[in-house]
Design a protein around this motif. Sequence first.
Motif, short mmCIF file in Angstrom:
data_model
loop_
_atom_site.label_atom_id
_atom_site.label_comp_id
_atom_site.label_asym_id
_atom_site.label_seq_id
_atom_site.Cartn_x
_atom_site.Cartn_y
_atom_site.Cartn_z
N ALA A 1 -4.93 14.78 7.00
CA ALA A 1 -3.80 15.44 6.34
C ALA A 1 -3.90 15.29 4.83
CB ALA A 1 -2.49 14.85 6.86
N ALA A 2 -4.36 14.13 4.36
CA ALA A 2 -4.53 13.93 2.92
C ALA A 2 -5.58 14.88 2.35
CB ALA A 2 -4.94 12.48 2.64
N ALA A 3 -6.64 15.15 3.14
CA ALA A 3 -7.66 16.09 2.70
C ALA A 3 -7.10 17.51 2.61
CB ALA A 3 -8.86 16.04 3.64
N VAL A 4 -6.29 17.89 3.59
CA VAL A 4 -5.67 19.22 3.56
C VAL A 4 -4.74 19.33 2.34
CG1 VAL A 4 -4.09 20.77 4.77
CG2 VAL A 4 -5.85 19.52 6.05
N TYR A 5 -3.98 18.28 2.09
CA TYR A 5 -3.08 18.27 0.93
C TYR A 5 -3.88 18.41 -0.36
CZ TYR A 5 0.34 16.53 -2.46
OH TYR A 5 1.16 16.40 -3.54
N GLY B 1 0.82 -1.21 0.00
CA GLY B 1 0.00 0.00 0.00
C GLY B 1 0.85 1.26 0.00
N MET B 2 1.95 1.25 0.77
CA MET B 2 2.83 2.42 0.79
C MET B 2 3.45 2.64 -0.58
SD MET B 2 3.64 4.65 3.11
CE MET B 2 4.46 6.21 2.74
N ALA B 3 3.84 1.56 -1.24
CA ALA B 3 4.41 1.68 -2.58
C ALA B 3 3.39 2.26 -3.56
CB ALA B 3 4.90 0.31 -3.06
N ARG B 4 2.15 1.79 -3.49
CA ARG B 4 1.10 2.31 -4.36
C ARG B 4 0.85 3.79 -4.08
NH1 ARG B 4 -2.75 -1.03 -6.60
NH2 ARG B 4 -3.54 0.98 -7.41
N LEU B 5 0.85 4.17 -2.81
CA LEU B 5 0.62 5.56 -2.45
C LEU B 5 1.72 6.46 -3.01
CD1 LEU B 5 -0.93 7.72 -0.82
CD2 LEU B 5 0.48 7.10 1.14
N MET B 6 2.96 6.01 -2.92
CA MET B 6 4.07 6.83 -3.42
C MET B 6 4.05 6.94 -4.94
SD MET B 6 5.05 7.86 -0.65
CE MET B 6 6.21 9.00 -1.40
N ARG B 7 3.60 5.90 -5.61
CA ARG B 7 3.43 6.01 -7.06
C ARG B 7 2.39 7.09 -7.37
NH1 ARG B 7 6.31 4.97 -11.10
NH2 ARG B 7 4.60 4.15 -12.37
N ARG B 8 1.35 7.13 -6.56
CA ARG B 8 0.32 8.16 -6.75
C ARG B 8 0.89 9.56 -6.53
NH1 ARG B 8 -2.03 12.04 -6.39
NH2 ARG B 8 -4.27 12.51 -6.20
N LEU B 9 1.90 9.69 -5.67
CA LEU B 9 2.54 10.98 -5.41
C LEU B 9 3.65 11.31 -6.39
CD1 LEU B 9 2.69 11.00 -1.51
CD2 LEU B 9 1.29 12.45 -2.97
N GLY B 10 3.86 10.44 -7.38
CA GLY B 10 4.79 10.76 -8.46
C GLY B 10 6.17 10.15 -8.37
N THR B 11 6.39 9.17 -7.51
CA THR B 11 7.72 8.56 -7.42
C THR B 11 7.92 7.52 -8.52
OG1 THR B 11 7.04 6.72 -5.99
CG2 THR B 11 7.63 8.80 -4.91
N THR B 12 9.17 7.15 -8.70
CA THR B 12 9.48 6.01 -9.56
C THR B 12 9.14 4.72 -8.84
OG1 THR B 12 11.72 5.91 -8.67
CG2 THR B 12 11.38 7.28 -10.63
N LEU C 1 9.17 10.24 2.53
CA LEU C 1 10.32 11.09 2.16
C LEU C 1 11.44 10.26 1.54
CD1 LEU C 1 10.41 13.44 5.26
CD2 LEU C 1 9.82 14.09 2.92
N SER C 2 11.65 9.04 2.03
CA SER C 2 12.67 8.17 1.46
C SER C 2 12.36 7.86 -0.01
CB SER C 2 12.76 6.87 2.25
OG SER C 2 13.07 7.11 3.59
N GLY C 3 11.10 7.51 -0.27
CA GLY C 3 10.72 7.22 -1.65
C GLY C 3 10.86 8.41 -2.56
N LEU C 4 10.51 9.59 -2.07
CA LEU C 4 10.65 10.80 -2.88
C LEU C 4 12.12 11.10 -3.17
CD1 LEU C 4 7.99 12.97 -1.02
CD2 LEU C 4 7.79 12.08 -3.34
N ALA C 5 12.99 10.90 -2.17
CA ALA C 5 14.42 11.16 -2.37
C ALA C 5 15.01 10.24 -3.42
CB ALA C 5 15.16 11.02 -1.05
N ARG D 1 8.20 18.91 -4.47
CA ARG D 1 8.26 19.68 -3.22
C ARG D 1 6.97 19.53 -2.40
NH1 ARG D 1 11.08 24.19 -1.86
NH2 ARG D 1 12.80 23.00 -2.75
N ARG D 2 5.82 19.57 -3.09
CA ARG D 2 4.56 19.49 -2.35
C ARG D 2 4.38 18.14 -1.64
NH1 ARG D 2 0.05 22.45 -6.23
NH2 ARG D 2 0.55 24.60 -5.62
N PRO D 3 4.55 17.01 -2.32
CA PRO D 3 4.43 15.74 -1.58
C PRO D 3 5.47 15.60 -0.49
CG PRO D 3 5.10 15.35 -3.86
CD PRO D 3 4.69 16.78 -3.77
N ALA D 4 6.66 16.20 -0.67
CA ALA D 4 7.67 16.14 0.38
C ALA D 4 7.21 16.90 1.62
CB ALA D 4 8.99 16.71 -0.13
N LEU D 5 6.59 18.06 1.43
CA LEU D 5 6.07 18.81 2.57
C LEU D 5 4.93 18.06 3.26
CD1 LEU D 5 6.10 22.45 1.13
CD2 LEU D 5 7.66 21.46 2.82
#
Length: 751
Positions: free
Chosen positions: A207-211, A112-123, A380-384, A325-329
């Motif tokens: 937090a997801a709703a605020v984002y 699930g975390m991997a799927r979420l990070m793909r949704r946030l634009g990671t490789t 943050l690790s996935g984004l980096a 930058r936005r998903p990192a914040l």
Amino acid sequence: MERIFERSPWLAPVTFALLSIVFFGGVLWTPGQVLAGEDIGALWVPWLGFAVEALRQGAFPFWDPNVFAGYPFFANIQVGLFYPPNWIYLILPVPVGLVAALMFHVWLGGWGMARLMRRLGTTWCGAGVAGIVFACSGFMAARAGAGHIGVIATLAWTPWVVLAYWWAAEAGRRQWRRIVVAGLPWALAVLAGHITSMLYVGTALAAAAVYHAAVAGEASLKRRLWCALRPLLGMVLMGLAFAAVQLVPTAEFIVQSTRTGGAFGEAARFSMPVEHLLTLAIPNLFGQEGITGYWAPGSYTEFTYYVGVLPLLLAVVALRAPALRRPALFCAALAGGGLLLALGENGALYPVISRFVPVFQLARAPARAGFLFVFGAAGLSGLAVTVLPQPETKRLPQFITPKLAMLTSGAATVVALVALLFFALRIPGSEADRLFHMGNAIFQFALWFGLSSGLLIWWQRSKHNWAPLLAAGLILLDLWGFGGGLLRTGPPPPSAMWQTLGETVGEAYADAGPFRVLPWGLSIFEQNGAALTEGVESVFGYNTMALAALNNFASYAPDPRARAYDLLNARYVVSAGQLDIDILELRYVSEFHGVYLYERPDPLPRAWLAGGYETADDPLARLNQPDFNYRTTVLLDTPPPCAPASAAGAVKFVEETPDRVTLEVSAEDSALLVYSGTFYPGWTAEVDGAPAEVLRADTLLRAVCVPAGEHTVTMRMQPLSLALGGIITALALVVLGAGVWRLLAAKTRET
């Protein structure tokens, strides 16, 4: 690497399945052993063993008579009776099923975390690293080692809940259909059963709703807030409706439990000390429970959030890079907010939150908010990992230089060597051991920091595309090296003490009829052993929720001779220490496995007849007054619908199951039949097939009016709360079916 995962979407879930098998495989295939966490033997094996046995006998486990003098088992949300993954226990033996459940939820959370990070634009590589950090973190390993099955099960749904929200929020005009479906992951997180963890799943969802409101196009702020709030409310309400079959009975239980009315000091138990922030990088700085010893205040398990050294460095990279930058914040806000909440009374945020959001006081243990740090750090690790190969990232001033890396690792090594030197000089006392353990922990940090910083320096200067694989491997080694030591096995419960107790008192049932034992000074982790011991039932038990009426009843006169224990049918006292039997008028029976067994004089039977009643403004005080004959007179809230005249007669047990008690009564005159089991809404009674009122007797017990003569009295648990919750859930499932049908129909038209 990216192309392989793009062409084979099944590869990611399979990879995380293999990781979970490797992580827990040693525990699963240890014959005759179970996961040795305290909550495994103290909670999960008794709970699941009771539930499975009842279901296999064709009875729903409404009521557990083995502990707490009987309590509403179906209302205990932590058991997860209505949580579909828990139905595996009907197929597998409970000890095997527990490990299988852990493996499933580790897999679920990682994928699930991997799927979420793909949704946030990671490789895919970045998503994989985020999933590894989340699933294999020290937080998850410490919880698994302690047997906190419900915590892991609930929190594993967090990425899926956030994903479901974003999927629903972006649906436009057809949003209601998606909202209905999006409520399912939230419902499953609720049904998984850990109340405190639900709060932090909900915090991530908010937090997801605020984002979403922050990044949702060019509309006005009011419009963006409404577009974010509408799917959030709809999804939460649908999820609660799906879970109503459990939530309604649990709400009824909470109102009558010891959970209500807690003060801030009680709510803030297990607040993380500020100095424990050091353990984010050096996890065993203050020792390790069960291995080296643990000497810091508080709980080792509650304060363990280790994500590895490299992910901490990657988090800095993600925050410095302009891309994503936005998903990192978003991830950083979750991580930082989680740590501030985890400080509890040692910080400024938790007192404010608990004041304005009272549900936080109900949940307690603010340290568990540290999960949000793990969640955010994993992101943050996935984004980096995603931004590091990009040219703009390589042009950033390197925050880790070879000189800095060598200086930090060298300084940590020197500190470690100094501590080891003091140990070698044999400093007397426990300080030497502590210095040794702290030196070892600091040295390990120096090793991982050197390797991690070296990899980052090389990565930023090279053009190799297989650097993410090295990063994933290094993180795995770091986390498995730490977490693997927390997973231990031991013999299955019940303990030898309870087994011997069962053998010692088991024959007494034939002579005296059913009775209970009174644990006196036993560890809470021993209390539920009665549920696993054939022929033994207990006055007390171990649960995060217990009926307040029982607590008040038993604690009014804290003495093993107290009348409360006569009324609760307590024939034996099992004491953690030797008692003065001359003063307490107890008969010594035997001593075994560090406990002492005594017999109490003349307790009341499990059921008896009373010929009189009283009402009192302070019933507990009246119950303990010397002139009150508690054996023949009953204290009632209001006058009964009969006129009891005599206690003469006899009572015989016919049947006693988790949802039914049948008694044969022979009364010489009109009387009150008193049953030594806790009163609770949902208990109904019949006398010779005719409905009868169940009365609250002596503030805690159950009583029924019986006329003179021979009668059959049956008490059944038929909770209205369960029926009401079931109706709400059934209606919600109908709405779900309609929503799924409309979504499929729309997809068919589009194709």
